[in-house]
Design an enzyme around this catalytic site. Structure first.
Site, PDB file in Angstrom:
ATOM      1  N   CYS A  29       0.816  -1.220   0.000  1.00  0.00           N
ATOM      2  CA  CYS A  29       0.000   0.000   0.000  1.00  0.00           C
ATOM      3  C   CYS A  29       0.848   1.267   0.000  1.00  0.00           C
ATOM      4  O   CYS A  29       0.499   2.258  -0.633  1.00  0.00           O
ATOM      5  CB  CYS A  29      -0.980   0.003   1.161  1.00  0.00           C
ATOM      6  SG  CYS A  29      -0.207   0.059   2.788  1.00  0.00           S
ATOM      7  N   HIS A 274      -1.766   1.877   7.199  1.00  0.00           N
ATOM      8  CA  HIS A 274      -2.197   1.687   5.814  1.00  0.00           C
ATOM      9  C   HIS A 274      -2.053   3.018   5.084  1.00  0.00           C
ATOM     10  O   HIS A 274      -2.360   4.064   5.643  1.00  0.00           O
ATOM     11  CB  HIS A 274      -3.659   1.210   5.798  1.00  0.00           C
ATOM     12  CG  HIS A 274      -4.172   0.949   4.417  1.00  0.00           C
ATOM     13  ND1 HIS A 274      -3.544   0.076   3.534  1.00  0.00           N
ATOM     14  CD2 HIS A 274      -5.261   1.438   3.753  1.00  0.00           C
ATOM     15  CE1 HIS A 274      -4.221   0.057   2.391  1.00  0.00           C
ATOM     16  NE2 HIS A 274      -5.266   0.878   2.497  1.00  0.00           N
TER      17      HIS A 274
END
Ligand code: ZN
Length: 334
Positions: A29, A274
């Site tokens: 990510c 994230h």
């Protein structure tokens, strides 16, 4: 040809997004969010396109070559772009897969690997210059008052945050504020020929066409990495004139206008985080939110939600602004 398509399509919401998603392969990510930002930095692909390695050059471990390939693949397509080759290539260059990365570190690694692996030195310099903030450090010895002038540069502007509320403007001002370096930070004065307490400040020599700002949300607190979830407001566009005086930068540099086009967002904790990104596409003048393979349209209000964050909601971590000179703006408004 003489044909022009000036009418806007009626099925506006059914248009394919002009930004292409990227699958999350092995905790990618962070690299995905960075790739989206680099993809929106069209100047970078334009420079990479000018690089012509020899025809038989097939090195899958070459970062600039794989970056050029993946940035091409991310254009004008509907499906998540294939980027495994790029991830493999980074992995081979010590930016490992299945590892939590820091977007700022990966940004510097990619630019560093381009510098090492691209043989065209002029082009390497142009790529560095795209992001290069040239400064002059002024270090004054507080014992003999001698001023050392130290040329320096940075590929982004790392901004220290205070733990409560911040504005980008204040963070930039405090970056340039004179700091006293004492104790273990003492500086060796050329005139005194020994380590002295000094006052250090920076002046801008020139600013790049892409101004990348790093909001330092991660802080080392006695060996433990702590994240600052505090608020940092940032403008859609600004010029340094609103922030600094002529004491800190040449007049023209202060006047240049910068407009935001990418925000790298971090959510979660330093250990379990994230990354996502907001990207402004110049193709359809629309903000997009990219969360790995998921891409959807977004508004400026959505982008502003990243001023601050909790553990669950994301906060802005890196901001990319593009320069449009004041003259160019005047011309376009005439
Ligand atoms: Zn001295």
């Amino acid at each position: 040809m003489g044909m022009s398509w000036t009418r806007r399509p009626i099925y506006l919401d059914y248009r394919a997004p002009s930004v292409r998603g990227l699958l999350n392969c092995g905790l990618s990510c962070c690299i995905n969010a960075l790739l989206q930002s680099l993809s929106a930095t069209t100047e970078l692909l334009n420079l990479l396109n000018r690089w012509l390695p020899p025809d038989d050059f097939e090195d899958h471990h070459n970062v600039p070559l794989e970056l050029k390939r993946v940035l091409h693949a991310m254009r004008d397509q509907l499906q998540p772009a294939p980027h495994r080759d790029f991830l493999d290539c980074l992995h081979h260059n010590y930016v490992h897969r299945f590892t939590q990365h820091d977007a700022d570190e990966v940004f510097h690694s990619i630019l560093n690997l381009i510098k090492q692996q691209m043989l065209d030195h002029e082009l390497v310099a142009e790529i560095q210059n795209l992001f290069k903030i040239v400064m002059e450090g002024h270090i004054q010895c507080l014992e003999c008052a001698y001023v050392h002038r130290v040329p320096t540069f940075s590929l982004n502007l790392p901004l220290h945050l205070c733990e409560e509320k911040n504005t980008l403007e204040d963070c930039i001002r405090s970056f340039f504020k004179i700091q006293v370096l004492e104790d273990s930070d003492k500086f060796c004065c050329d005139r005194c020929e020994e380590k002295q307490t000094v006052a250090q400040g920076f002046k801008i020599v020139s600013l790049p066409s892409i101004l990348c700002i790093h909001l330092k949300r991660f802080r080392n607190d006695n060996g433990l990495i702590k994240k600052l979830y505090c608020q940092v407001t940032f403008p859609k566009s600004f010029s340094m004139t609103e922030i600094l005086t002529e004491q800190y930068a040449p007049e023209q540099t202060l006047k240049d206008k910068y407009t935001l086009y990418a925000v790298i967002v971090h959510s979660g904790s330093p250990m379990f985080g994230h990354y996502t990104a907001y990207i402004f596409s110049t193709k359809d003048c629309t903000w997009y939110y990219t969360d790995d393979s998921h891409v959807h349209r977004a508004s400026w209000t959505d982008v502003q939600q990243t001023y601050d964050g909790s553990f669950r909601t994301g906060s802005a971590y890196m901001l990319l602004y593009r320069r449009s000179s004041s003259e160019a703006l005047q011309e376009s408004s005439e």
